[in-house]
Design a protein around this motif. Structure first.
Motif, PDB file in Angstrom:
ATOM      1  N   LEU A   1     -17.557  -6.816  14.486  1.00 40.23           N
ATOM      2  CA  LEU A   1     -17.660  -8.061  14.993  1.00 40.23           C
ATOM      3  C   LEU A   1     -17.556  -8.444  16.454  1.00 40.23           C
ATOM      4  CD1 LEU A   1     -15.624 -10.244  13.240  1.00 40.23           C
ATOM      5  CD2 LEU A   1     -16.139 -10.852  15.555  1.00 40.23           C
TER       6      LEU A   1
ATOM      7  N   VAL B   1     -18.007 -14.379   8.924  1.00 34.29           N
ATOM      8  CA  VAL B   1     -17.121 -13.668   8.273  1.00 34.29           C
ATOM      9  C   VAL B   1     -15.715 -14.431   8.874  1.00 34.29           C
ATOM     10  CG1 VAL B   1     -16.066 -11.282   8.706  1.00 34.29           C
ATOM     11  CG2 VAL B   1     -18.742 -11.410   8.574  1.00 34.29           C
TER      12      VAL B   1
ATOM     13  N   ALA C   1     -19.594  -6.450  10.534  1.00 34.23           N
ATOM     14  CA  ALA C   1     -18.656  -7.451  11.038  1.00 34.23           C
ATOM     15  C   ALA C   1     -17.211  -7.984   9.980  1.00 34.23           C
ATOM     16  CB  ALA C   1     -19.016  -8.736  11.548  1.00 34.23           C
ATOM     17  N   ALA C   2     -17.603  -7.879   8.622  1.00 36.17           N
ATOM     18  CA  ALA C   2     -16.475  -8.326   7.731  1.00 36.17           C
ATOM     19  C   ALA C   2     -15.850  -7.144   7.196  1.00 36.17           C
ATOM     20  CB  ALA C   2     -16.940  -8.255   6.966  1.00 36.17           C
TER      21      ALA C   2
ATOM     22  N   MET D   1     -20.674  -7.758  18.399  1.00 39.20           N
ATOM     23  CA  MET D   1     -21.929  -8.530  17.759  1.00 39.20           C
ATOM     24  C   MET D   1     -21.143 -10.007  18.894  1.00 39.20           C
ATOM     25  SD  MET D   1     -21.510  -8.286  14.488  1.00 39.20           S
ATOM     26  CE  MET D   1     -23.379  -9.399  13.324  1.00 39.20           C
ATOM     27  N   ASP D   2     -19.831 -10.361  18.808  1.00 36.99           N
ATOM     28  CA  ASP D   2     -19.928 -11.720  19.768  1.00 36.99           C
ATOM     29  C   ASP D   2     -19.784 -11.663  21.295  1.00 36.99           C
ATOM     30  OD1 ASP D   2     -19.207 -14.198  19.353  1.00 36.99           O
ATOM     31  OD2 ASP D   2     -17.063 -12.843  20.647  1.00 36.99           O
TER      32      ASP D   2
ATOM     33  N   THR E   1     -10.351  -7.782   7.920  1.00 38.81           N
ATOM     34  CA  THR E   1     -11.858  -6.478   7.491  1.00 38.81           C
ATOM     35  C   THR E   1     -11.272  -5.473   6.460  1.00 38.81           C
ATOM     36  OG1 THR E   1      -9.950  -5.419   8.401  1.00 38.81           O
ATOM     37  CG2 THR E   1     -11.782  -5.854   9.693  1.00 38.81           C
TER      38      THR E   1
ATOM     39  N   HIS F   1     -16.613 -13.974   3.767  1.00 40.24           N
ATOM     40  CA  HIS F   1     -17.879 -13.691   3.963  1.00 40.24           C
ATOM     41  C   HIS F   1     -19.166 -14.348   3.184  1.00 40.24           C
ATOM     42  CE1 HIS F   1     -21.251 -12.771   6.300  1.00 40.24           C
ATOM     43  NE2 HIS F   1     -21.159 -11.974   5.918  1.00 40.24           N
TER      44      HIS F   1
ATOM     45  N   GLY G   1     -24.262  -9.609   8.591  1.00 39.32           N
ATOM     46  CA  GLY G   1     -22.429  -9.413   8.734  1.00 39.32           C
ATOM     47  C   GLY G   1     -21.516  -8.288   8.452  1.00 39.32           C
TER      48      GLY G   1
ATOM     49  N   SER H   1     -24.453 -14.431  11.399  1.00 42.68           N
ATOM     50  CA  SER H   1     -23.629 -13.414  10.226  1.00 42.68           C
ATOM     51  C   SER H   1     -22.391 -12.998  10.624  1.00 42.68           C
ATOM     52  CB  SER H   1     -24.789 -12.412  10.919  1.00 42.68           C
ATOM     53  OG  SER H   1     -24.122 -11.889  11.855  1.00 42.68           O
ATOM     54  N   TYR H   2     -21.824 -13.250  12.282  1.00 37.22           N
ATOM     55  CA  TYR H   2     -20.269 -12.890  12.301  1.00 37.22           C
ATOM     56  C   TYR H   2     -19.236 -14.268  12.276  1.00 37.22           C
ATOM     57  CZ  TYR H   2     -20.691 -13.659  17.249  1.00 37.22           C
ATOM     58  OH  TYR H   2     -20.715 -14.952  18.706  1.00 37.22           O
ATOM     59  N   TYR H   3     -20.363 -14.855  12.609  1.00 39.76           N
ATOM     60  CA  TYR H   3     -19.171 -16.686  12.423  1.00 39.76           C
ATOM     61  C   TYR H   3     -18.860 -16.718  11.501  1.00 39.76           C
ATOM     62  CZ  TYR H   3     -17.873 -21.326  14.053  1.00 39.76           C
ATOM     63  OH  TYR H   3     -17.735 -22.328  15.320  1.00 39.76           O
TER      64      TYR H   3
END
Ligand code: PFF
Length: 443
Positions: A365, A107, A358-359, A368-369, A137, A145, A355, A103-105
């Protein structure tokens, strides 16, 4: 084996390798490896990284390949197959990690796609820092995304051999060629010399501190897509004639080689353009701000080089994201007996939703990482090593099907039993609190 009946298969061993290397080679290779190397001791860090590949990354990679191929199912069912119901929980942790990372990757992947298309059609923005602020962002980031996610889902929906394999066979060789060509180009720029020195000058002081050790092991894990069942899932579509130790070696070597060569692009380029001051900027900032600055200064050549560079990033991100999505899709299909299309739709919808924070917020983000890489991947790798080393009965038997009795097999189980858990537990001792702090800072 009954589990294999009706299951999709890779069209060829080469196709599997391209897909697995595609999963491994991603955003982690094109900048993070070389940045960590330059920060943490140059060639000395490279040495430590290779050591970590042998001691930690390699054994876990081979374990994932053996379990996946042996069970011929996604992570949840595969761990249940070898370890009984209780171990399905670890499979569930894998799938959750894959889902979170996807989901964040996606983005960040969306940013790379936008930069790549801008490089072709409008050129690099004259105010890179401000531009990155706008891109990274907000609603723009959300839109890109969603676009990237939709494209990846389309490939996953087409299936193993006609979606993932076909895509990887086309784009991965292109990525190899482009990265090597860019490194050669960077070498021709006057003033690039100190870049090599900055990147690789060995410094052994502090090499074995917890921080540097955990950077090396964490990078090896993230870069090889380990600790969350991506390699396990890809291996579940292999047949039993494939030689797993050799394939594991090829995957790990190619992943390392691309990361190493990417560093030979980035640093010489930045030094040739006198941008070395900006190198210590935050990881992502350097990729999306400093490099575009360099491309801007190179004029028309920069448009071409920048397009190729961001094109390589897009390819890396795409082939990694499809592997992350496939972990979830394979598990949904196994557990709920959904067909591929339904499983892909559910996965995509949910990952697109997750995601969104994170966006819209870069701190989300980052949190989450941190949780994904420092807690879930490391913890997943640790648990998998314990599972393979202590719980699974005669894991070597699965490994030697299709291969010769390599000497390395003698050390594989002892490494999984004693070395991997100790190193990973040592690292997590320091990295888990850091990740929790990043999460706490959000509230
Ligand atoms: N290996 C990818 C990279 O280096 O960017 C990231 C990744 C992909 C991690 C797939 C985990 C995964 F399952």
């Amino acid at each position: 084996m009954a589990a294999n009946r009706g299951r999709e298969h890779w069209g060829s061993g080469f196709g599997f390798l391209m897909a697995a290397i595609g999963s491994a080679v991603g955003l982690g290779n094109m900048w993070r490896f070389s940045y960590l190397t330059a920060e943490n001791g140059g060639a000395a860090f490279v040495f430590l990284y290779i050591l970590m590949l042998f001691l930690v990354g390699g054994p876990v990679l081979i374990a994932e390949l053996a379990i996946g191929r042996g069970a011929a199912r996604g992570p949840i069912q595969a761990l249940g197959f070898y370890g009984g119901r209780r171990w399905k929980i670890l499979g569930l942790v894998f799938v959750s990690a894959g889902f979170l990372i996807a989901s964040y990757y996606s983005v960040i992947a969306g940013w790379t796609l936008r930069y790549g298309l801008e490089a072709i059609f409008v050129g690099f923005d004259p105010k890179p820092a401000q531009h990155f602020g706008e891109v990274s962002t907000g609603l723009d980031a959300l839109a890109w995304h969603l676009v990237f996610m939709a494209g990846s889902l389309w490939i996953v929906n087409n299936g193993i051999s006609s979606g993932i394999e076909r895509t990887s066979i086309i784009v991965m060789p292109m990525l190899f060629v482009v990265v090597c060509a860019l490194a050669l180009y960077a070498a021709t720029l006057p003033g690039s010399g100190p870049g090599y020195q900055y990147y690789l000058e060995p410094d052994f002081s502090g090499l074995f501190s917890r921080k540097v050790l955990s950077e090396a092991a964490g990078q090896a894990f993230f870069s090889l897509s380990l600790g969350m069942g991506a390699m396990l899932t890809y291996a579940s579509y292999l047949d039993r004639t494939s030689n797993l130790p050799v394939q594991g070696g090829i995957i790990a070597f190619s992943d390392f080689a691309i990361a190493f060569v990417a560093g030979l692009v980035v640093f010489p380029l930045l030094f040739a353009l006198n941008l070395s001051e900006d190198v210590t900027a935050s990881t992502l900032g350097a990729l999306f701000i400093t490099l575009p600055k360099a491309f801007l200064e190179l004029g028309i050549a920069g448009r071409i080089v920048g397009t190729l560079f961001f094109g390589a990033l897009v390819v890396g991100a795409l082939t990694s994201l499809i592997s992350l999505l496939e972990v979830v899709v394979a598990s949904l299909s196994d557990v709920f007996t959904l067909d591929r299309r339904q499983a892909t739709l559910w996965t995509g919808g949910a990952a697109a939703l997750l995601g969104t924070p994170a966006a819209l917020n870069i701190a989300a983000l980052d949190a989450m990482d941190q949780v994904a890489t420092n807690v879930l991947l490391m913890g997943g790798g640790l648990a998998l090593a314990i599972f393979t080393g202590w719980v699974m009965k005669e894991p070597e038997l699965e490994l030697i099907a299709g291969s010769k009795r390599y000497r390395i097999l003698k050390v594989w189980v002892p490494l999984l039993r004693y070395v991997v858990p100790v190193i990973l537990a040592f690292i997590m001792w320091g990295s888990v609190p850091k990740a929790l702090k990043a999460v706490a800072a959000l509230f």
